[in-house]
Design a protein around this motif. Structure first.
Motif, short mmCIF file in Angstrom:
data_model
loop_
_atom_site.label_atom_id
_atom_site.label_comp_id
_atom_site.label_asym_id
_atom_site.label_seq_id
_atom_site.Cartn_x
_atom_site.Cartn_y
_atom_site.Cartn_z
N ASP A 37 0.82 -1.20 0.00
CA ASP A 37 0.00 0.00 0.00
C ASP A 37 0.86 1.26 0.00
OD1 ASP A 37 -2.76 1.17 0.50
OD2 ASP A 37 -1.58 2.05 2.12
N LEU A 38 1.92 1.24 0.82
CA LEU A 38 2.81 2.40 0.87
C LEU A 38 3.49 2.63 -0.47
CD1 LEU A 38 4.05 4.52 2.75
CD2 LEU A 38 5.92 2.96 3.14
N LEU A 39 3.94 1.54 -1.13
CA LEU A 39 4.62 1.68 -2.41
C LEU A 39 3.67 2.27 -3.45
CD1 LEU A 39 6.71 -1.58 -2.73
CD2 LEU A 39 7.47 0.69 -2.15
N ILE A 40 2.39 1.86 -3.38
CA ILE A 40 1.44 2.37 -4.37
C ILE A 40 1.14 3.85 -4.13
CG2 ILE A 40 -0.97 2.22 -5.08
CD1 ILE A 40 -0.75 -0.75 -4.84
N THR A 41 0.89 4.23 -2.86
CA THR A 41 0.51 5.62 -2.61
C THR A 41 1.70 6.57 -2.76
OG1 THR A 41 0.84 5.24 -0.27
CG2 THR A 41 -1.41 5.11 -1.08
N PRO A 87 9.27 5.45 -8.12
CA PRO A 87 9.65 4.60 -9.24
C PRO A 87 9.60 3.12 -8.89
CG PRO A 87 11.60 5.39 -8.13
CD PRO A 87 10.44 5.92 -7.36
N PHE A 88 8.79 2.76 -7.86
CA PHE A 88 8.82 1.38 -7.39
C PHE A 88 7.89 0.48 -8.20
CE2 PHE A 88 9.13 4.30 -3.73
CZ PHE A 88 10.47 4.17 -3.49
N CYS A 89 6.74 1.02 -8.63
CA CYS A 89 5.71 0.17 -9.23
C CYS A 89 5.81 0.19 -10.74
CB CYS A 89 4.32 0.65 -8.80
SG CYS A 89 4.04 0.46 -7.06
N VAL A 90 6.84 -0.45 -11.29
CA VAL A 90 6.91 -0.54 -12.75
C VAL A 90 5.95 -1.63 -13.20
CG1 VAL A 90 9.17 0.41 -13.15
CG2 VAL A 90 8.97 -1.93 -12.39
N GLY A 91 5.18 -1.34 -14.25
CA GLY A 91 4.23 -2.32 -14.77
C GLY A 91 3.18 -2.65 -13.74
N LYS A 92 2.87 -3.94 -13.60
CA LYS A 92 1.83 -4.38 -12.68
C LYS A 92 2.43 -4.91 -11.38
CE LYS A 92 -1.79 -4.66 -15.77
NZ LYS A 92 -3.09 -4.07 -15.50
N GLU A 119 2.30 13.76 11.51
CA GLU A 119 2.34 13.26 10.14
C GLU A 119 1.82 11.85 10.00
OE1 GLU A 119 5.64 13.65 7.70
OE2 GLU A 119 6.35 15.53 8.56
N PHE A 120 1.36 11.23 11.08
CA PHE A 120 1.05 9.81 10.99
C PHE A 120 -0.10 9.52 10.04
CE2 PHE A 120 -2.02 11.08 14.17
CZ PHE A 120 -3.11 10.28 13.87
N TYR A 121 -1.00 10.51 9.83
CA TYR A 121 -2.19 10.19 9.04
C TYR A 121 -1.91 10.10 7.55
CZ TYR A 121 -2.13 15.26 8.88
OH TYR A 121 -1.73 16.56 8.73
N SER A 122 -0.66 10.34 7.12
CA SER A 122 -0.38 10.16 5.70
C SER A 122 -0.01 8.72 5.36
CB SER A 122 0.73 11.11 5.25
OG SER A 122 1.76 11.14 6.20
N TYR A 123 0.06 7.85 6.37
CA TYR A 123 0.36 6.45 6.11
C TYR A 123 -0.78 5.58 6.63
CZ TYR A 123 5.00 8.37 5.56
OH TYR A 123 6.05 9.14 5.16
N THR A 124 -1.30 4.71 5.77
CA THR A 124 -2.44 3.88 6.17
C THR A 124 -2.11 3.03 7.38
OG1 THR A 124 -2.75 3.69 3.80
CG2 THR A 124 -4.22 2.42 5.18
N ALA A 125 -0.91 2.44 7.38
CA ALA A 125 -0.56 1.52 8.46
C ALA A 125 -0.56 2.23 9.81
CB ALA A 125 0.81 0.91 8.19
N PHE A 126 -0.10 3.50 9.83
CA PHE A 126 -0.02 4.21 11.10
C PHE A 126 -1.43 4.60 11.58
CE2 PHE A 126 4.49 5.74 9.87
CZ PHE A 126 4.94 4.46 10.02
N CYS A 127 -2.32 4.95 10.63
CA CYS A 127 -3.70 5.23 11.01
C CYS A 127 -4.35 3.98 11.60
CB CYS A 127 -4.50 5.66 9.79
SG CYS A 127 -4.01 7.23 9.14
N PHE A 128 -4.05 2.84 11.00
CA PHE A 128 -4.57 1.56 11.51
C PHE A 128 -4.11 1.34 12.95
CE2 PHE A 128 -4.16 -3.27 11.27
CZ PHE A 128 -5.49 -3.47 11.58
N LEU A 129 -2.82 1.57 13.19
CA LEU A 129 -2.29 1.40 14.55
C LEU A 129 -3.00 2.31 15.54
CD1 LEU A 129 0.20 0.03 16.15
CD2 LEU A 129 1.11 2.31 16.11
N VAL A 130 -3.22 3.56 15.14
CA VAL A 130 -3.87 4.50 16.05
C VAL A 130 -5.30 4.06 16.34
CG1 VAL A 130 -4.69 6.87 16.22
CG2 VAL A 130 -2.39 6.43 15.43
#
Lengths: 152, 152
Positions: free
Chosen positions: A106-110, A114-119, B36-47
């Motif tokens: 999820d972090l890589l997508i948001t 340059p991490f998500c080349v292709g699918k 800044e935690f709310y910019s990461y899904t995982a950190f919001c989940f933890l909270v």
């Protein structure tokens, strides 16, 4: 021993174990067909845990198949305890690996770097989803076996 | 009811619950003192999960304190079942949140981008460590209560 559906040695258990093995293999394939997984700790963790999960599920599937199709052995409390403890530990580890993979994907997508080349990132997500399904079936097996344990 | 150490209503259980609440609050503080935690899904989940964990632990700590210091109520199987199920669900969710936070914090550190200003990422790691400790105590409570359940 009562014939508890889902406990070790029944056909429901055989189905659960085969499902776990299939989802684990699918998760491993989605992750490993790409060679970049080893640059992320979470993905290496998933590969390690799936590498433990697959032989465990297949071994217990063999035991179930033998018990269903050939001859039902009398259950040994010692062996059942080992199976229950192994199931619980692997179930926790699978959940941990699935969550790590899902959050990193999820972090890589948001982050849209340059991490998500292709699918690539959808494959990471699919791998995490397969790991979650494998965890769910593994939890079901653990609960059924734990339920059976006091009656032995 | 046998006096099983760690089950609901004993002083060991009170200690476990207070430990869970303290570690959950610590995890929440390490995460939330930064905005800044709310910019990461995982950190919001933890909270979110810690926000569920803290009232649950404190409520059960109050029940334990009442049972230890004032008067021991006779255990109700229905209430014990709710406590056991809630414990297990929260324990799984806490593990999931801790793993997600740990893997995202690890990724942020290794990617060496502009994410870790100051000591930010060590704080994320500390938060994940506190969440793991809280999970460990919560698992202990769940196991003790589950052990007690069949004897009611």
């Amino acid at each position: 021993m009562d014939e508890l559906p889902g406990a070790l040695g029944t056909s429901a258990s055989l189905a659960l174990r085969l499902g776990q093995a299939i989802f684990s293999v699918a998760s491993l394939l989605f992750m490993c067909l790409d060679v970049e997984f080893y640059s992320y700790t979470a993905f290496c963790f998933l590969v390690t845990i799936m590498g433990l999960d697959i032989p465990w599920s297949l071994t217990l599937a063999l035991v179930d198949a033998f018990s269903v199709f050939v001859k039902r052995p009398s259950p040994q409390p010692g062996i059942m305890s080992i199976v229950v403890i192994g199931d619980w530990v692997l179930s926790f580890l699978t959940l941990a690996a699935a969550c790590s993979t899902a959050s990193v994907a999820d972090l890589l997508i948001t982050s849209s770097g340059p991490f998500c080349v292709g699918k690539l990132c959808s494959r990471y997500q699919l791998s995490a989803a397969m790991a979650f399904l494998s965890w769910f079936l593994s939890l079901a097996s653990s609960i059924f076996n734990l339920w059976l344990l006091p009656s032995l």
